[in-house]
Design a protein around this motif. Structure first.
Motif, mmCIF file in Angstrom:
data_model
loop_
_atom_site.group_PDB
_atom_site.id
_atom_site.type_symbol
_atom_site.label_atom_id
_atom_site.label_comp_id
_atom_site.label_asym_id
_atom_site.label_seq_id
_atom_site.Cartn_x
_atom_site.Cartn_y
_atom_site.Cartn_z
ATOM 1 N N LYS A 1 0.911 -1.282 0.033
ATOM 2 C CA LYS A 1 0.047 -0.251 0.258
ATOM 3 C C LYS A 1 1.002 1.127 0.044
ATOM 4 N N SER A 2 1.998 1.410 0.739
ATOM 5 C CA SER A 2 2.704 2.424 0.779
ATOM 6 C C SER A 2 3.563 2.426 -0.392
ATOM 7 N N LYS A 3 3.793 1.412 -1.009
ATOM 8 C CA LYS A 3 4.516 1.705 -2.423
ATOM 9 C C LYS A 3 3.529 2.211 -3.618
ATOM 10 N N TRP A 4 2.228 1.903 -3.433
ATOM 11 C CA TRP A 4 1.508 2.444 -4.481
ATOM 12 C C TRP A 4 1.120 3.574 -4.080
ATOM 13 N N LEU A 5 0.742 4.174 -2.820
ATOM 14 C CA LEU A 5 0.768 5.385 -2.679
ATOM 15 C C LEU A 5 1.999 6.451 -3.067
ATOM 16 N N GLN B 1 -9.762 -4.543 -2.872
ATOM 17 C CA GLN B 1 -9.630 -4.183 -1.527
ATOM 18 C C GLN B 1 -8.954 -3.315 -0.898
ATOM 19 N N THR B 2 -7.415 -3.749 -1.728
ATOM 20 C CA THR B 2 -6.421 -2.819 -1.166
ATOM 21 C C THR B 2 -6.690 -1.416 -1.574
ATOM 22 N N ILE B 3 -7.086 -1.260 -2.803
ATOM 23 C CA ILE B 3 -7.355 0.048 -3.486
ATOM 24 C C ILE B 3 -8.192 0.745 -2.834
ATOM 25 N N ASP C 1 -8.852 0.355 0.528
ATOM 26 C CA ASP C 1 -8.274 0.651 1.871
ATOM 27 C C ASP C 1 -7.574 1.937 1.953
ATOM 28 N N ILE C 2 -7.101 2.380 0.809
ATOM 29 C CA ILE C 2 -6.160 3.358 0.759
ATOM 30 C C ILE C 2 -6.786 4.442 -0.138
ATOM 31 N N ASN C 3 -8.068 4.268 -0.539
ATOM 32 C CA ASN C 3 -8.581 5.376 -1.484
ATOM 33 C C ASN C 3 -7.897 5.799 -2.670
ATOM 34 N N LEU C 4 -7.485 5.023 -3.205
ATOM 35 C CA LEU C 4 -6.628 4.972 -4.480
ATOM 36 C C LEU C 4 -7.763 4.711 -5.579
ATOM 37 N N ASP C 5 -8.670 5.511 -5.765
ATOM 38 C CA ASP C 5 -9.682 5.143 -6.905
ATOM 39 C C ASP C 5 -9.374 5.852 -8.204
ATOM 40 N N THR C 6 -8.414 6.645 -8.235
ATOM 41 C CA THR C 6 -8.232 7.094 -9.540
ATOM 42 C C THR C 6 -7.273 6.457 -10.458
#
Length: 124
Positions: A78-82, A109-111, A113-118
């Motif tokens: 998650k931190s890597k994606w952010l 689910q992971t997306i 969790d971190i509100n990475l909808d874009t």
């Protein structure tokens, strides 16, 4: 994908590279043998390196791809994606996630969790 999963999911990475080549991406850099390695970023205050799985160009724009596969350390993923999402927004790159069958639920689910909808999701 985190570094601990590189060997486990090497075949999926090769499939993703082939898929991107068929879509017309060029100048592909991947974190695997036979390809140039993409630029790594060192997390300040720790020894963690963040390296995108695949970096490619298409129509004059750089795209950063990361494989979304089940992991035992989802927090690190998650931190890597952010970080990669923030980097791509700053530099006007495109950030995409690539996933395969059997990993859709984990990815969604992971997306969420971190509100990475874009972020766009490529399903192979």
């Amino acid at each position: 994908m985190i570094p601990q999963d590189k060997e486990k999911y090497a075949e999926e990475l090769n499939q993703s590279i082939s898929y991107l080549e068929n879509l017309g991406y060029s100048n592909i850099k991947a974190d695997i043998k036979g390809y140039d390695s993409p630029k790594s970023y060192l997390k300040k205050g720790s020894k963690i390196n963040v390296t995108p799985d695949i970096v490619a160009d298409k129509e004059g724009r750089k795209h950063i791809f990361d494989l979304s596969l089940k992991s035992k350390k989802p927090r690190l993923l998650k931190s890597k994606w952010l970080f990669l999402n923030s980097l791509s927004q700053l530099k006007s790159y495109r950030f995409r996630l690539i996933t395969t069958r059997g990993h859709y639920k984990f990815t969604n689910q992971t997306i969420d969790d971190i509100n990475l909808d874009t972020v766009k999701l490529l399903k192979i």
